[in-house]
Design a protein around this motif. Sequence first.
Motif, PDB file in Angstrom:
ATOM      1  N   ARG A  34      -1.147  12.297  -1.204  1.00  0.00           N
ATOM      2  CA  ARG A  34       0.398  12.561  -0.940  1.00  0.00           C
ATOM      3  C   ARG A  34       0.529  13.282   0.116  1.00  0.00           C
ATOM      4  O   ARG A  34       1.411  13.119   1.177  1.00  0.00           O
ATOM      5  CB  ARG A  34       0.899  12.895  -2.057  1.00  0.00           C
ATOM      6  N   ALA A  35      -0.328  14.497   0.234  1.00  0.00           N
ATOM      7  CA  ALA A  35      -0.190  15.350   1.296  1.00  0.00           C
ATOM      8  C   ALA A  35      -0.277  14.887   2.707  1.00  0.00           C
ATOM      9  O   ALA A  35       0.332  14.933   3.554  1.00  0.00           O
ATOM     10  CB  ALA A  35      -0.929  16.844   1.171  1.00  0.00           C
ATOM     11  N   VAL A  36      -1.564  13.986   2.319  1.00  0.00           N
ATOM     12  CA  VAL A  36      -1.644  13.472   4.023  1.00  0.00           C
ATOM     13  C   VAL A  36      -0.565  12.516   4.528  1.00  0.00           C
ATOM     14  O   VAL A  36      -0.270  12.510   5.560  1.00  0.00           O
ATOM     15  CB  VAL A  36      -3.071  12.627   3.663  1.00  0.00           C
ATOM     16  N   TRP A  37      -0.113  11.673   3.617  1.00  0.00           N
ATOM     17  CA  TRP A  37       0.989  10.528   3.854  1.00  0.00           C
ATOM     18  C   TRP A  37       2.338  11.226   4.096  1.00  0.00           C
ATOM     19  O   TRP A  37       3.321  10.684   4.496  1.00  0.00           O
ATOM     20  CB  TRP A  37       0.564   9.387   3.123  1.00  0.00           C
ATOM     21  N   SER A  38       2.603  12.621   3.902  1.00  0.00           N
ATOM     22  CA  SER A  38       3.761  13.028   3.790  1.00  0.00           C
ATOM     23  C   SER A  38       3.978  13.738   5.181  1.00  0.00           C
ATOM     24  O   SER A  38       4.929  13.991   5.606  1.00  0.00           O
ATOM     25  CB  SER A  38       3.958  14.417   2.751  1.00  0.00           C
ATOM     26  N   ARG A  39       2.980  13.700   5.944  1.00  0.00           N
ATOM     27  CA  ARG A  39       3.262  13.973   7.437  1.00  0.00           C
ATOM     28  C   ARG A  39       2.716  12.765   8.414  1.00  0.00           C
ATOM     29  O   ARG A  39       2.382  11.694   7.908  1.00  0.00           O
ATOM     30  CB  ARG A  39       2.269  15.413   7.651  1.00  0.00           C
ATOM     31  N   LYS A  40       2.960  13.242   9.618  1.00  0.00           N
ATOM     32  CA  LYS A  40       2.330  11.994  10.659  1.00  0.00           C
ATOM     33  C   LYS A  40       1.077  11.956  10.561  1.00  0.00           C
ATOM     34  O   LYS A  40       0.211  13.224  10.793  1.00  0.00           O
ATOM     35  CB  LYS A  40       2.773  12.486  11.918  1.00  0.00           C
ATOM     36  N   VAL A  41       0.030  11.050  10.132  1.00  0.00           N
ATOM     37  CA  VAL A  41      -1.293  10.909   9.731  1.00  0.00           C
ATOM     38  C   VAL A  41      -2.013  10.878  11.141  1.00  0.00           C
ATOM     39  O   VAL A  41      -1.646  10.215  12.126  1.00  0.00           O
ATOM     40  CB  VAL A  41      -1.647   9.737   9.010  1.00  0.00           C
ATOM     41  N   HIS A  42      -3.005  11.703  11.218  1.00  0.00           N
ATOM     42  CA  HIS A  42      -3.951  11.760  12.333  1.00  0.00           C
ATOM     43  C   HIS A  42      -5.565  11.376  11.728  1.00  0.00           C
ATOM     44  O   HIS A  42      -6.095  12.571  11.223  1.00  0.00           O
ATOM     45  CB  HIS A  42      -4.101  12.973  13.188  1.00  0.00           C
ATOM     46  N   LEU A  43      -5.895   9.955  11.927  1.00  0.00           N
ATOM     47  CA  LEU A  43      -7.096   9.728  11.088  1.00  0.00           C
ATOM     48  C   LEU A  43      -8.319  10.532  11.477  1.00  0.00           C
ATOM     49  O   LEU A  43      -9.304  10.877  10.618  1.00  0.00           O
ATOM     50  CB  LEU A  43      -7.375   8.230  11.695  1.00  0.00           C
ATOM     51  N   TYR A  92       0.877  -1.056  -0.038  1.00  0.00           N
ATOM     52  CA  TYR A  92       0.049   0.017  -0.012  1.00  0.00           C
ATOM     53  C   TYR A  92       0.862   1.234   0.174  1.00  0.00           C
ATOM     54  O   TYR A  92       1.839   1.388   0.667  1.00  0.00           O
ATOM     55  CB  TYR A  92      -0.895   0.050   1.199  1.00  0.00           C
ATOM     56  N   ARG A  93       0.514   2.160  -1.003  1.00  0.00           N
ATOM     57  CA  ARG A  93       1.467   3.257  -0.897  1.00  0.00           C
ATOM     58  C   ARG A  93       0.713   4.379  -1.447  1.00  0.00           C
ATOM     59  O   ARG A  93      -0.361   4.224  -2.128  1.00  0.00           O
ATOM     60  CB  ARG A  93       2.636   3.027  -1.787  1.00  0.00           C
ATOM     61  N   PRO A  94       1.115   5.770  -1.567  1.00  0.00           N
ATOM     62  CA  PRO A  94       0.518   7.018  -1.839  1.00  0.00           C
ATOM     63  C   PRO A  94       0.426   6.763  -3.449  1.00  0.00           C
ATOM     64  O   PRO A  94       1.331   6.230  -4.096  1.00  0.00           O
ATOM     65  CB  PRO A  94       1.292   7.997  -1.486  1.00  0.00           C
ATOM     66  N   PHE A  95      -0.785   7.228  -4.273  1.00  0.00           N
ATOM     67  CA  PHE A  95      -0.552   7.357  -5.878  1.00  0.00           C
ATOM     68  C   PHE A  95       0.340   8.022  -6.152  1.00  0.00           C
ATOM     69  O   PHE A  95       0.929   9.186  -5.383  1.00  0.00           O
ATOM     70  CB  PHE A  95      -2.053   7.742  -5.972  1.00  0.00           C
TER      71      PHE A  95
END
Length: 183
Positions: free
Chosen positions: A59-68, A14-17
Amino acid sequence: MSDYDYFKSERLVYRPFQLDDLQAYVAMCNEGSRRRWFYFQEPACLTEEFWVKEFEQIRAVWSRKVHLLEERAGCGLAVTLKETGDLIGFVALTKFHGPDEELKDVEIGYHIGEAYQGHGYGTEAAKAAVEWGIAHLLQRGAEPKIVGKAEHENVPSRRVLEKAGFRYAHAEQYVSVYELLAT
Ligand SMILES: CC(C)(COP(=O)(O)OP(=O)(O)OC[C@H]1O[C@@H](n2cnc3c(N)ncnc32)[C@H](O)[C@@H]1OP(=O)(O)O)[C@@H](O)C(=O)NCCC(=O)NCCS
Protein backbone atom coordinates in the motif's frame (compact mmCIF):
# COMPACT_ATOMS: atom_id res chain seq x y z
CA MET A 1 -4.74 5.13 -2.27
CA SER A 2 -3.29 7.45 -4.88
CA ASP A 3 -4.82 8.26 -8.25
CA TYR A 4 -1.97 6.30 -9.85
CA ASP A 5 -2.91 4.27 -12.90
CA TYR A 6 -2.64 0.59 -11.95
CA PHE A 7 -2.36 -2.00 -14.66
CA LYS A 8 -5.63 -2.74 -16.39
CA SER A 9 -6.91 -5.65 -18.42
CA GLU A 10 -10.04 -7.12 -19.88
CA ARG A 11 -11.37 -9.36 -17.10
CA LEU A 12 -9.18 -8.36 -14.16
CA VAL A 13 -8.74 -5.42 -11.82
CA TYR A 14 -5.42 -4.87 -10.07
CA ARG A 15 -5.32 -2.99 -6.78
CA PRO A 16 -3.28 -2.79 -3.56
CA PHE A 17 -4.22 -5.44 -0.98
CA GLN A 18 -6.70 -4.51 1.74
CA LEU A 19 -6.83 -5.90 5.23
CA ASP A 20 -9.98 -7.88 4.46
CA ASP A 21 -8.05 -9.81 1.75
CA LEU A 22 -5.83 -11.28 4.45
CA GLN A 23 -7.53 -14.60 5.27
CA ALA A 24 -8.27 -15.43 1.64
CA TYR A 25 -4.76 -14.58 0.45
CA VAL A 26 -2.96 -16.46 3.22
CA ALA A 27 -5.16 -19.49 2.46
CA MET A 28 -4.09 -19.26 -1.22
CA CYS A 29 -0.43 -19.04 -0.21
CA ASN A 30 -0.84 -22.30 1.69
CA GLU A 31 -2.25 -24.21 -1.27
CA GLY A 32 -0.21 -27.07 -2.64
CA SER A 33 0.36 -25.59 -6.10
CA ARG A 34 2.06 -22.53 -4.58
CA ARG A 35 3.92 -24.31 -1.78
CA ARG A 36 5.37 -26.71 -4.34
CA TRP A 37 7.31 -23.90 -6.03
CA PHE A 38 7.94 -21.74 -2.95
CA TYR A 39 9.35 -24.65 -0.92
CA PHE A 40 12.31 -22.48 0.08
CA GLN A 41 10.13 -19.97 1.95
CA GLU A 42 10.27 -19.94 5.73
CA PRO A 43 7.01 -21.11 7.41
CA ALA A 44 6.70 -17.55 8.76
CA CYS A 45 6.06 -16.37 5.17
CA LEU A 46 2.81 -18.33 5.14
CA THR A 47 1.22 -16.53 8.08
CA GLU A 48 -1.18 -13.62 8.47
CA GLU A 49 1.45 -11.74 10.54
CA PHE A 50 3.83 -11.81 7.58
CA TRP A 51 1.26 -10.75 5.01
CA VAL A 52 -0.11 -7.90 7.13
CA LYS A 53 3.34 -6.32 6.85
CA GLU A 54 3.61 -7.11 3.13
CA PHE A 55 0.21 -5.54 2.51
CA GLU A 56 1.35 -2.39 4.34
CA GLN A 57 4.49 -2.18 2.21
CA ILE A 58 2.50 -2.69 -0.97
CA ARG A 59 0.00 0.00 0.00
CA ALA A 60 2.89 2.35 0.80
CA VAL A 61 4.44 1.76 -2.64
CA TRP A 62 1.20 2.53 -4.46
CA SER A 63 0.29 5.51 -2.31
CA ARG A 64 2.97 7.59 -4.03
CA LYS A 65 4.25 7.96 -7.56
CA VAL A 66 5.90 4.59 -8.16
CA HIS A 67 9.45 4.30 -9.48
CA LEU A 68 9.96 0.66 -10.34
CA LEU A 69 13.75 0.83 -10.25
CA GLU A 70 13.83 2.29 -6.75
CA GLU A 71 11.03 0.48 -4.95
CA ARG A 72 12.63 -1.94 -2.51
CA ALA A 73 9.33 -3.51 -1.54
CA GLY A 74 8.38 -4.53 -5.09
CA CYS A 75 5.44 -3.23 -7.08
CA GLY A 76 2.88 -5.94 -6.35
CA LEU A 77 -0.87 -5.79 -6.69
CA ALA A 78 -3.81 -7.98 -5.73
CA VAL A 79 -5.48 -9.52 -8.78
CA THR A 80 -9.28 -9.44 -8.61
CA LEU A 81 -12.11 -10.37 -10.94
CA LYS A 82 -13.75 -7.37 -12.59
CA GLU A 83 -17.16 -9.03 -12.54
CA THR A 84 -17.36 -10.15 -8.91
CA GLY A 85 -14.51 -8.38 -7.12
CA ASP A 86 -13.18 -11.78 -5.93
CA LEU A 87 -9.51 -11.85 -4.97
CA ILE A 88 -7.81 -14.44 -7.21
CA GLY A 89 -4.08 -13.83 -6.86
CA PHE A 90 -1.06 -11.58 -6.94
CA VAL A 91 1.21 -10.09 -9.61
CA ALA A 92 4.39 -8.12 -9.05
CA LEU A 93 7.33 -6.45 -10.70
CA THR A 94 10.42 -6.05 -8.57
CA LYS A 95 13.98 -4.78 -8.74
CA PHE A 96 14.89 -5.66 -5.15
CA HIS A 97 14.55 -8.81 -3.08
CA GLY A 98 14.43 -7.13 0.29
CA PRO A 99 16.08 -3.85 1.21
CA ASP A 100 19.64 -4.85 0.26
CA GLU A 101 19.45 -7.32 -2.61
CA GLU A 102 19.21 -5.37 -5.85
CA LEU A 103 18.48 -7.61 -8.82
CA LYS A 104 20.21 -7.17 -12.15
CA ASP A 105 16.89 -6.75 -13.96
CA VAL A 106 13.27 -6.06 -13.12
CA GLU A 107 11.60 -9.43 -12.44
CA ILE A 108 7.99 -10.46 -12.76
CA GLY A 109 6.22 -12.70 -10.25
CA TYR A 110 2.67 -14.03 -10.11
CA HIS A 111 0.36 -16.38 -8.30
CA ILE A 112 -3.23 -17.42 -9.06
CA GLY A 113 -5.29 -19.30 -6.46
CA GLU A 114 -6.18 -22.90 -7.30
CA ALA A 115 -9.92 -22.21 -7.66
CA TYR A 116 -9.12 -19.80 -10.50
CA GLN A 117 -6.27 -21.52 -12.35
CA GLY A 118 -6.66 -22.67 -15.94
CA HIS A 119 -8.76 -19.73 -17.17
CA GLY A 120 -5.95 -17.65 -18.63
CA TYR A 121 -5.87 -15.27 -15.66
CA GLY A 122 -2.16 -15.83 -14.96
CA THR A 123 -1.32 -14.99 -18.56
CA GLU A 124 -3.64 -11.98 -18.60
CA ALA A 125 -2.12 -10.59 -15.39
CA ALA A 126 1.45 -11.13 -16.61
CA LYS A 127 0.69 -9.39 -19.91
CA ALA A 128 -0.88 -6.42 -18.11
CA ALA A 129 2.05 -6.10 -15.70
CA VAL A 130 4.59 -6.30 -18.51
CA GLU A 131 2.82 -3.74 -20.64
CA TRP A 132 2.68 -1.36 -17.67
CA GLY A 133 6.29 -2.11 -16.67
CA ILE A 134 7.78 -1.61 -20.13
CA ALA A 135 5.97 1.72 -20.58
CA HIS A 136 7.14 2.74 -17.11
CA LEU A 137 10.78 1.90 -17.88
CA LEU A 138 10.68 3.65 -21.25
CA GLN A 139 9.22 6.81 -19.67
CA ARG A 140 12.18 6.86 -17.28
CA GLY A 141 14.80 6.29 -19.97
CA ALA A 142 15.68 2.83 -18.59
CA GLU A 143 16.28 -0.31 -20.64
CA PRO A 144 12.81 -1.73 -21.44
CA LYS A 145 13.61 -5.21 -20.19
CA ILE A 146 11.79 -7.55 -17.81
CA VAL A 147 12.97 -10.98 -16.73
CA GLY A 148 10.91 -13.99 -15.62
CA LYS A 149 12.24 -17.05 -13.81
CA ALA A 150 10.48 -20.35 -13.33
CA GLU A 151 11.68 -23.69 -11.98
CA HIS A 152 12.46 -26.00 -14.90
CA GLU A 153 9.49 -28.27 -14.09
CA ASN A 154 7.02 -25.43 -13.42
CA VAL A 155 5.31 -25.78 -16.80
CA PRO A 156 2.31 -23.54 -15.97
CA SER A 157 4.62 -20.68 -15.00
CA ARG A 158 6.85 -21.17 -18.05
CA ARG A 159 3.77 -21.16 -20.28
CA VAL A 160 2.57 -17.92 -18.67
CA LEU A 161 5.91 -16.32 -19.55
CA GLU A 162 5.88 -17.65 -23.12
CA LYS A 163 2.30 -16.56 -23.72
CA ALA A 164 3.04 -13.12 -22.24
CA GLY A 165 5.76 -12.61 -24.87
CA PHE A 166 8.93 -13.62 -23.02
CA ARG A 167 11.60 -15.61 -24.84
CA TYR A 168 13.70 -18.31 -23.24
CA ALA A 169 17.18 -16.92 -22.47
CA HIS A 170 19.14 -19.53 -20.50
CA ALA A 171 19.02 -22.08 -17.70
CA GLU A 172 20.36 -21.53 -14.22
CA GLN A 173 20.76 -24.31 -11.66
CA TYR A 174 17.10 -24.41 -10.56
CA VAL A 175 15.32 -22.05 -12.94
CA SER A 176 14.74 -21.32 -16.60
CA VAL A 177 15.29 -17.65 -17.29
CA TYR A 178 13.11 -15.77 -19.77
CA GLU A 179 13.50 -12.22 -21.04
CA LEU A 180 11.22 -9.69 -22.58
CA LEU A 181 13.01 -6.80 -24.25
CA ALA A 182 10.85 -4.24 -26.00
CA THR A 183 12.21 -2.89 -29.26
C1 LIG B 1 1.63 -20.27 -12.76
C2 LIG B 1 0.21 -19.81 -12.51
C3 LIG B 1 0.21 -18.35 -12.10
C4 LIG B 1 -0.62 -19.98 -13.80
O1 LIG B 1 -1.89 -19.41 -13.55
P1 LIG B 1 -3.15 -19.73 -14.50
O2 LIG B 1 -4.13 -18.65 -14.30
O3 LIG B 1 -3.59 -21.11 -14.30
O4 LIG B 1 -2.47 -19.60 -15.94
P2 LIG B 1 -3.16 -19.72 -17.38
O5 LIG B 1 -4.59 -20.13 -17.21
O6 LIG B 1 -2.84 -18.46 -18.07
O7 LIG B 1 -2.41 -20.96 -18.02
C5 LIG B 1 -1.02 -21.00 -18.19
C6 LIG B 1 -0.56 -22.42 -18.30
O8 LIG B 1 -0.78 -23.05 -17.05
C7 LIG B 1 -1.02 -24.45 -17.26
N1 LIG B 1 -2.25 -24.83 -16.58
C8 LIG B 1 -3.33 -24.08 -16.40
N2 LIG B 1 -4.25 -24.77 -15.70
C9 LIG B 1 -3.72 -25.97 -15.43
C10 LIG B 1 -4.17 -27.10 -14.74
N3 LIG B 1 -5.39 -27.15 -14.19
N4 LIG B 1 -3.34 -28.17 -14.65
C11 LIG B 1 -2.11 -28.12 -15.20
N5 LIG B 1 -1.64 -27.06 -15.87
C12 LIG B 1 -2.43 -26.00 -15.98
C13 LIG B 1 -1.08 -24.69 -18.71
O9 LIG B 1 0.18 -25.19 -19.10
C14 LIG B 1 -1.29 -23.31 -19.31
O10 LIG B 1 -0.67 -23.20 -20.54
P3 LIG B 1 -1.47 -23.66 -21.90
O11 LIG B 1 -2.70 -22.79 -21.93
O12 LIG B 1 -0.51 -23.38 -22.98
O13 LIG B 1 -1.81 -25.09 -21.74
C15 LIG B 1 -0.46 -20.68 -11.39
O14 LIG B 1 -0.40 -22.03 -11.78
C16 LIG B 1 0.17 -20.50 -10.03
O15 LIG B 1 -0.10 -19.52 -9.34
N6 LIG B 1 1.04 -21.44 -9.62
C17 LIG B 1 1.63 -21.39 -8.29
C18 LIG B 1 2.56 -20.21 -8.08
C19 LIG B 1 3.66 -20.16 -9.14
O16 LIG B 1 4.15 -21.17 -9.60
N7 LIG B 1 4.04 -18.92 -9.50
C20 LIG B 1 5.10 -18.69 -10.43
C21 LIG B 1 6.40 -18.83 -9.77
S1 LIG B 1 7.73 -18.64 -10.96
